[in-house]
Design an enzyme around this catalytic site. Sequence first.
Site, PDB file in Angstrom:
ATOM      1  N   HIS A  13       0.842  -1.205   0.000  1.00 22.86           N
ATOM      2  CA  HIS A  13       0.000   0.000   0.000  1.00 22.86           C
ATOM      3  C   HIS A  13       0.875   1.251   0.000  1.00 22.86           C
ATOM      4  O   HIS A  13       1.261   1.769   1.042  1.00 22.86           O
ATOM      5  CB  HIS A  13      -0.920  -0.016   1.227  1.00 22.86           C
ATOM      6  CG  HIS A  13      -2.042   0.969   1.162  1.00 22.86           C
ATOM      7  ND1 HIS A  13      -3.372   0.605   1.226  1.00 22.86           N
ATOM      8  CD2 HIS A  13      -2.052   2.312   1.023  1.00 22.86           C
ATOM      9  CE1 HIS A  13      -4.135   1.681   1.142  1.00 22.86           C
ATOM     10  NE2 HIS A  13      -3.351   2.734   1.025  1.00 22.86           N
ATOM     11  N   HIS A  43       1.123   4.972  -2.273  1.00 21.59           N
ATOM     12  CA  HIS A  43       0.590   5.852  -3.316  1.00 21.59           C
ATOM     13  C   HIS A  43       1.721   6.617  -3.999  1.00 21.59           C
ATOM     14  O   HIS A  43       2.543   7.257  -3.336  1.00 21.59           O
ATOM     15  CB  HIS A  43      -0.393   6.853  -2.717  1.00 21.59           C
ATOM     16  CG  HIS A  43      -1.671   6.243  -2.251  1.00 21.59           C
ATOM     17  ND1 HIS A  43      -2.787   6.143  -3.066  1.00 21.59           N
ATOM     18  CD2 HIS A  43      -2.026   5.701  -1.061  1.00 21.59           C
ATOM     19  CE1 HIS A  43      -3.769   5.569  -2.388  1.00 21.59           C
ATOM     20  NE2 HIS A  43      -3.332   5.287  -1.166  1.00 21.59           N
ATOM     21  N   ASP A  98       1.687   9.439  -5.899  1.00 25.25           N
ATOM     22  CA  ASP A  98       1.704  10.897  -5.771  1.00 25.25           C
ATOM     23  C   ASP A  98       1.961  11.362  -4.346  1.00 25.25           C
ATOM     24  O   ASP A  98       2.367  12.507  -4.133  1.00 25.25           O
ATOM     25  CB  ASP A  98       0.415  11.521  -6.307  1.00 25.25           C
ATOM     26  CG  ASP A  98      -0.843  10.913  -5.729  1.00 25.25           C
ATOM     27  OD1 ASP A  98      -0.768   9.888  -5.029  1.00 25.25           O
ATOM     28  OD2 ASP A  98      -1.939  11.466  -5.993  1.00 25.25           O
ATOM     29  N   HIS A 143      -9.782   0.785  -0.335  1.00 25.84           N
ATOM     30  CA  HIS A 143      -9.711   1.607   0.872  1.00 25.84           C
ATOM     31  C   HIS A 143     -11.035   1.529   1.623  1.00 25.84           C
ATOM     32  O   HIS A 143     -12.093   1.816   1.051  1.00 25.84           O
ATOM     33  CB  HIS A 143      -9.467   3.069   0.502  1.00 25.84           C
ATOM     34  CG  HIS A 143      -8.065   3.394   0.112  1.00 25.84           C
ATOM     35  ND1 HIS A 143      -7.474   2.895  -1.025  1.00 25.84           N
ATOM     36  CD2 HIS A 143      -7.133   4.194   0.708  1.00 25.84           C
ATOM     37  CE1 HIS A 143      -6.236   3.378  -1.110  1.00 25.84           C
ATOM     38  NE2 HIS A 143      -6.008   4.164  -0.073  1.00 25.84           N
ATOM     39  N   GLU A 152     -11.470   4.044   6.940  1.00 29.54           N
ATOM     40  CA  GLU A 152     -10.535   5.125   7.253  1.00 29.54           C
ATOM     41  C   GLU A 152     -11.263   6.337   7.839  1.00 29.54           C
ATOM     42  O   GLU A 152     -10.631   7.346   8.131  1.00 29.54           O
ATOM     43  CB  GLU A 152      -9.783   5.525   5.971  1.00 29.54           C
ATOM     44  CG  GLU A 152      -8.384   5.997   6.182  1.00 29.54           C
ATOM     45  CD  GLU A 152      -7.660   6.342   4.887  1.00 29.54           C
ATOM     46  OE1 GLU A 152      -6.590   6.933   4.990  1.00 29.54           O
ATOM     47  OE2 GLU A 152      -8.155   6.027   3.789  1.00 29.54           O
TER      48      GLU A 152
END
Length: 339
Positions: free
Chosen positions: A15, A17, A19, A199, A202
């Site tokens: 996991h 990302h 960006d 996801h 959260e």
Amino acid sequence: MDFQTLHQLSKTELHCHLDGSLSLSCIRQLAKMIDRKLPATDDELRRLVQAPADSENLGDYLKAFDFVAPLLQTKKALQLAAYDVVEQAAEENVRYIEIRFAPVFSLAGGLSLVEATQAVIEGLHQGMATYDIMAKALVCGMRQLPNTDNQTMFKTTAPLLGSTLVGGDFAGNEADFPTNVCAPAIKTAQSLGVPLTFHAGECHCPQNIAEAVRLGIPRIGHATACFDQPALIEKIVETGTTVELCLTSNLQTKAARTLAEFPYQALKKAGAKITINTDNRTVSNTTLTQEYQRYQQAFGTTAVDFLAFNLNAIDAAFIPDADKKSLRDRLHQDYATYC
């Protein structure tokens, strides 16, 4: 184990990302390519690309991504970005990483979904040619976009699935766009044969985790809200769902307001398949080694645990069994000194 030993441990990450994980030097290089002025000092730049320590919620945290998006609008920029994250991971002995990104956020400069995805794939190839690491890509649907947009993205990129693009994800504004809202696009991706992670949990919403598990998604990113939900944890264990835990990120977004609200101990006690992840190296100002140190300090996590969590990640990785076997063999060999 001291920090240097933790650094030397072989690691895996599911996991991460793209960006949210660009190094400051890469951000400066990308900004120079489009003549965008940046603060002179790294401390000033960090304030623009890192989540504030006092983030109130996930939405507040996600604002840090807005600064980077304009930098990722060309093939060269996406290649450089992907290479940069692979390099960072390899430098801390990550042996396998899946890097996720949303191609829809890189179309402002005229790239197509396919071109944006191919550029990231090429950057990963360049990273693997340079470093001792296996790197794969996941494409993200964005839950705040119409289902039709996400369906189009998966239909367009599915033909690229293969040795480097290996799966998909749904990220973004979970509070306003719960799992059931995304169900049509989830089902489209599944019908196309796209292996999915998702996801969920959260934003203090365990029902989003439960719905994702019900929809047959084999991996859940975060799953934070299950910490006090024994029936849901039992379902996670029963279905063999793998959880991608992101400790630092969850504390920043207030998904877990305290360590007591972080689900690690409850999941571990129940026998769930746990993995350790950075989420966003730059936005969260962390590395996988730092995450290991935090687990060790907060929970007494041991080398035996770290090996088990890395093996969980390999089991859940969207790669062929032959690759899994070679990675498992390497992990066992690398951990023999510590376990």
